[in-house]
Design a protein around this motif. Structure first.
Motif, PDB file in Angstrom:
ATOM      1  N   GLN A 290      15.169 -23.608  26.096  1.00  0.00           N
ATOM      2  CA  GLN A 290      15.471 -22.423  26.896  1.00  0.00           C
ATOM      3  C   GLN A 290      14.688 -22.484  28.198  1.00  0.00           C
ATOM      4  N   VAL A 291      15.353 -22.136  29.297  1.00  0.00           N
ATOM      5  CA  VAL A 291      14.670 -22.068  30.592  1.00  0.00           C
ATOM      6  C   VAL A 291      14.891 -20.684  31.183  1.00  0.00           C
ATOM      7  N   GLU A 292      13.880 -20.215  31.879  1.00  0.00           N
ATOM      8  CA  GLU A 292      13.955 -18.916  32.543  1.00  0.00           C
ATOM      9  C   GLU A 292      14.040 -19.140  34.052  1.00  0.00           C
ATOM     10  N   ILE A 293      15.013 -18.494  34.671  1.00  0.00           N
ATOM     11  CA  ILE A 293      15.210 -18.620  36.110  1.00  0.00           C
ATOM     12  C   ILE A 293      14.927 -17.269  36.744  1.00  0.00           C
ATOM     13  N   VAL A 294      14.018 -17.271  37.714  1.00  0.00           N
ATOM     14  CA  VAL A 294      13.613 -16.023  38.367  1.00  0.00           C
ATOM     15  C   VAL A 294      13.927 -16.120  39.862  1.00  0.00           C
ATOM     16  N   PHE A 295      14.657 -15.119  40.358  1.00  0.00           N
ATOM     17  CA  PHE A 295      14.945 -15.007  41.796  1.00  0.00           C
ATOM     18  C   PHE A 295      14.191 -13.795  42.309  1.00  0.00           C
TER      19      PHE A 295
ATOM     20  N   THR B 180      12.335 -19.729  40.912  1.00  0.00           N
ATOM     21  CA  THR B 180      11.570 -20.611  40.033  1.00  0.00           C
ATOM     22  C   THR B 180      12.372 -20.867  38.768  1.00  0.00           C
ATOM     23  N   VAL B 181      12.147 -22.052  38.189  1.00  0.00           N
ATOM     24  CA  VAL B 181      12.763 -22.423  36.917  1.00  0.00           C
ATOM     25  C   VAL B 181      11.637 -22.757  35.959  1.00  0.00           C
ATOM     26  N   ASN B 182      11.448 -21.891  34.944  1.00  0.00           N
ATOM     27  CA  ASN B 182      10.294 -22.029  34.037  1.00  0.00           C
ATOM     28  C   ASN B 182       8.987 -22.114  34.815  1.00  0.00           C
ATOM     29  N   GLY B 183       8.927 -21.343  35.893  1.00  0.00           N
ATOM     30  CA  GLY B 183       7.711 -21.292  36.695  1.00  0.00           C
ATOM     31  C   GLY B 183       7.629 -22.353  37.762  1.00  0.00           C
ATOM     32  N   THR B 184       8.543 -23.321  37.762  1.00  0.00           N
ATOM     33  CA  THR B 184       8.521 -24.373  38.774  1.00  0.00           C
ATOM     34  C   THR B 184       9.334 -23.921  39.987  1.00  0.00           C
ATOM     35  N   ALA B 185       8.711 -23.944  41.149  1.00  0.00           N
ATOM     36  CA  ALA B 185       9.383 -23.486  42.361  1.00  0.00           C
ATOM     37  C   ALA B 185      10.549 -24.400  42.709  1.00  0.00           C
ATOM     38  N   ALA B 186      11.577 -23.790  43.261  1.00  0.00           N
ATOM     39  CA  ALA B 186      12.760 -24.545  43.677  1.00  0.00           C
ATOM     40  C   ALA B 186      13.309 -23.930  44.951  1.00  0.00           C
ATOM     41  N   THR B 187      14.115 -24.700  45.644  1.00  0.00           N
ATOM     42  CA  THR B 187      14.831 -24.231  46.831  1.00  0.00           C
ATOM     43  C   THR B 187      16.324 -24.404  46.554  1.00  0.00           C
ATOM     44  N   PRO B 188      17.160 -23.812  47.402  1.00  0.00           N
ATOM     45  CA  PRO B 188      18.598 -24.048  47.190  1.00  0.00           C
ATOM     46  C   PRO B 188      18.954 -25.527  47.142  1.00  0.00           C
ATOM     47  N   ALA B 189      18.258 -26.337  47.917  1.00  0.00           N
ATOM     48  CA  ALA B 189      18.573 -27.767  47.956  1.00  0.00           C
ATOM     49  C   ALA B 189      18.071 -28.501  46.717  1.00  0.00           C
TER      50      ALA B 189
ATOM     51  N   VAL C 134      15.626 -29.404  39.786  1.00  0.00           N
ATOM     52  CA  VAL C 134      14.563 -28.750  39.019  1.00  0.00           C
ATOM     53  C   VAL C 134      15.116 -28.216  37.699  1.00  0.00           C
ATOM     54  N   LEU C 135      16.303 -27.602  37.733  1.00  0.00           N
ATOM     55  CA  LEU C 135      16.901 -27.059  36.514  1.00  0.00           C
ATOM     56  C   LEU C 135      17.156 -28.160  35.497  1.00  0.00           C
ATOM     57  N   ASN C 136      17.712 -29.278  35.936  1.00  0.00           N
ATOM     58  CA  ASN C 136      17.994 -30.370  35.006  1.00  0.00           C
ATOM     59  C   ASN C 136      16.706 -30.943  34.420  1.00  0.00           C
ATOM     60  N   ALA C 137      15.667 -30.987  35.239  1.00  0.00           N
ATOM     61  CA  ALA C 137      14.384 -31.480  34.729  1.00  0.00           C
ATOM     62  C   ALA C 137      13.835 -30.555  33.651  1.00  0.00           C
ATOM     63  N   GLU C 138      13.931 -29.260  33.858  1.00  0.00           N
ATOM     64  CA  GLU C 138      13.407 -28.299  32.893  1.00  0.00           C
ATOM     65  C   GLU C 138      14.262 -28.259  31.628  1.00  0.00           C
ATOM     66  N   LEU C 139      15.540 -28.562  31.730  1.00  0.00           N
ATOM     67  CA  LEU C 139      16.386 -28.620  30.540  1.00  0.00           C
ATOM     68  C   LEU C 139      16.049 -29.831  29.680  1.00  0.00           C
TER      69      LEU C 139
END
Length: 705
Positions: A357-362, A368-377, A382-387
């Motif tokens: 399970q991953v949590e995405i926060v906007f 962030t994805v599971n607390g890891t910062a991400a950008t639109p690009a 990042v999502l695939n890495a956390e999955l």
């Protein structure tokens, strides 16, 4: 006075009386002829060197009352206009069914939501799932049928418009031919009343097709114009031109009806008429039928969207191994930007046990994805890495997909306390990852784009717009070229530039949801449509018209594109009625096959305030589907009732005008019999005078012998 003069005077009296008797006999013979105008013989005394020399029948004219004739023509034109509007709109109303029977289209909306409520009572019941899906598909099929039939009504109106134009041309040709005949008879002193009577009947027929104004010519005959002054006949005849559209659909562009006056001036007929069959057909085809189609499409779109909203909050049990979204019409960087709130993506096994399970926060433009910062690009990476390989997210051609590649399934659920939102839709709903209802075209125009977003269209591509006036006449066709600047603001600046012509008629602007709106700058507001769109957005492949829903045609076309998602329709167990337990830890069960909470969301979708857009003259706003359907049903019924009342009133007025005209111009048998007696006596008196003169002549001859 000589005997010869007595004989001549008496003979003139007999000839005049005989001529009057012919006029009377013609009137009596045509007492029941529709449209026949009573003839009147005009006579005057003849003199020779100041001495009476008898009487002569100078001319035979029609008992035409120009005022009553004009009133009858105008009333007839309006009756024809309102008659054809009611006839065709009544057909449109009948497509939706009779509300009192409980089986009409609008009742089917409530029936569908009720079927989902029943499914919630026993979520594992396959028959109840099938019934709910059947009711939903029936609703969409019925909407498609109605949409097709509305276009068939428009096609019928278009065909009748062509027939009316052809009929008008034939009538104008005959009216002008009779003008020549009447003028020739007038010059030679012949009886032109027959030709005048025939011409009056033809003008009466023409007045049913379009409004006309008639004036008499000094040399005989008439001049016929529209009430706006366009010359139709009198010095040559006008010619009308119209090219049918062929098969009519929501996005059909119709040709203008052109009228070329006798002296060669060509103009759009719609600008020059205010009533008549042509006017009614144009109004129904261009305004009233499209308005009904637009409202239908908007209703069905919101039904589908609210069902999808509820379905995206749920999951099937077992969960689907692949979730494939809809084409959002933009790049992923644009699509992922602008969200707020929190969502979760879980991977579960066929028994509903959480595997990952991953949590995405906007928040505040960051993500962030599971607390890891991400950008639109970088978001997808990042999502695939956390999955961690449990699932993979991809984006291609405007479509986001999530897949486990195996037996496990993917579930998306928003945080109930902080749900995600963009344009009023959650993460899964915005991308359409678990839609219940699919469509073969763009249906939602709340894009979420801002002025700074990249629009994705290639500079140099073109789109051609058409503006038409309130009469239906074309105002101007304008071609716009996609500018070099890649932002939406650059595109809007070009579209709103007065030098291109669009800015003269109004302005385009994005609202807070990224929907494109057009605000007219002139009153009455011109109607905007798209003639040709050669734009293609990268990467989605949609056109500018499809992306923003520019013009009523593309919006109306949505109504026949919805259907239950194919895999769910084939297997009702794929219907998502369960909800993910976000408190379940990895390794514990988070989905249950007996969970029917999702069905309640589907059942309640009709009562949720949906963001309806303005359509078909109806204002948009936040209103429930049930209420919108009820108001639409009432509006269509009211419009049909008003059309009927207008037709009845116009018909009654026409009948009254015709009655008054005929009372003045028609044949009155009592009057004709009085005149018949009068001229019979006059004839007998002249004959007796001839006999008396003959006796006097014989007496004089006898005296000379």
């Amino acid at each position: 006075m000589s005997l010869n003069m007595i004989m001549n005077t008496a003979t003139s009296g007999m000839m005049t009386a005989q001529g009057q008797l012919r006029v009377i006999s013609d009137n009596v013979a045509n007492v029941n002829t529709p449209g026949y105008v009573r003839k009147i013989g005009e006579q005057q005394a003849m003199t020779t060197q100041g001495v009476g020399a008898g009487v002569e029948l100078t001319r035979v004219r029609l008992a035409t009352d120009r005022f009553l004739q004009a009133a009858s023509f105008n009333a007839g034109a309006e009756a024809a206009r309102q008659g054809v509007r009611y006839e065709l709109y009544d057909r449109i109303q009948s497509l939706f069914g009779n509300p009192s029977g409980g089986t009409d289209f609008f009742s089917q909306v409530e029936t569908m939501f009720s079927a989902f409520a029943v499914a919630a009572e026993d979520p594992v019941s396959s028959p109840r799932r099938q019934e709910a899906l059947f009711r939903a598909q029936t609703l969409f099929d019925e909407a498609a049928r109605i949409q097709t039939q509305i276009q068939a009504v428009r096609e019928d109106a278009d065909g009748r418009l062509k027939s009316a134009v052809d009929g008008a041309n034939m009538l104008l040709e005959q009216i002008e031919a009779l003008n020549i005949e009447i003028s020739r008879a007038t010059v030679t002193g012949s009886d032109a009343s027959g030709a005048e009577s025939a011409q009056a009947r033809l003008i009466g027929e023409l007045s049913q097709i379009m409004d006309v104004r008639v004036s008499a010519r000094t040399q005989g005959g008439v001049t016929v114009r529209t009430n706006a002054g366009v010359m139709l006949a009198g010095d040559g005849h006008a010619t009308l031109e119209y090219q049918r559209a062929g098969t009519v659909n929501s996005e059909s562009a119709f040709s203008d009806v052109w009228v070329t006056e006798p002296r060669g001036t060509k103009r759009a007929l719609a600008e020059s008429i205010t009533s008549g069959e042509i006017k009614g057909l144009l109004e129904l085809r261009n305004v009233e039928a499209p308005a009904a189609a637009e409202r239908l499409a908007e209703l069905v779109t919101r039904v589908a969207d609210e069902l999808n909203r509820a379905h995206n909050a749920n999951s099937a049990v077992p969960a689907s191994s692949t979730l494939t979204g809809r084409n959002v019409g933009q790049s992923f960087e644009n699509a992922i930007a602008g969200f707020t709130g929190t969502t979760n993506i879980a991977v579960v096994n066929p028994q509903g046990v959480v595997q990952a399970q991953v949590e995405i926060v906007f928040s505040g433009g960051a993500m962030t994805v599971n607390g890891t910062a991400a950008t639109p690009a970088t978001f997808l990476a990042v999502l695939n890495a956390e999955l961690g390989g449990q699932a993979t997210a991809t984006f291609a051609n405007g479509v986001l997909s999530l897949s486990t590649g195996g037996a496990n399934g993917v579930v998306i659920a928003d945080d109930p306390d902080d749900p995600t939102s963009k344009t009023g839709r959650g993460f899964s709903h915005f991308f359409g990852l678990n839609d219940l209802v699919s469509t073969d075209r763009m249906a939602l125009y709340e894009t979420g784009l801002t002025g700074l977003s990249a629009h994705g269209f290639t500079p140099g591509e073109t789109i051609k717009f058409r503006f038409t006036g309130d009469t239906g006449a074309r105002l101007r066709d304008i071609e716009v070229t996609i500018p070099p600047g890649g932002a939406v603001d650059d595109l809007l600046a070009t579209m709103n530039d007065p030098s291109t012509g669009l800015g003269y008629y109004g302005t385009f602007a994005l609202d807070g949801s990224g929907a494109l709106t057009f605000t007219p700058s002139r009153m009455p507001a011109p109607q905007l449509s798209v003639l040709e769109d050669r734009t293609t957005q990268v990467p989605s492949g949609v056109s500018l018209t499809e992306l923003f829903g520019i013009g009523g045609g593309v919006r109306s076309s949505r109504a026949d594109g919805f259907s239950i998602r194919a895999d769910i329709d084939a297997n009702p167990s794929r219907l998502a009625l369960a909800q993910l337990d976000l408190n379940a830890a990895p390794g514990t069960q988070a989905l249950s096959s007996g969970d029917g909470r999702g069905a309640l969301l589907l059942a309640d979708a009709g009562q949720r305030a949906a963001a309806f857009q303005a359509a078909g003259g109806a204002q948009g706003g936040a209103i429930s589907i049930s209420r919108y359907a009820s108001e639409m049903a009432g509006d269509i019924g009211a419009r049909a009732s008003i059309a009927k009342d207008r037709r009845d009133a116009a018909t009654t007025l026409h009948q009254e005008a015709r009655s008054r005209q005929m009372s003045e111009e028609g044949v009155n048998m009592d009057e004709e019999l009085v005149l018949l007696t009068t001229y019979q006596q006059a004839f007998n008196a002249s004959a007796r005078m001839i006999q008396a003169a003959s006796d006097m002549y014989d007496t004089l001859i006898g005296m000379l012998r």
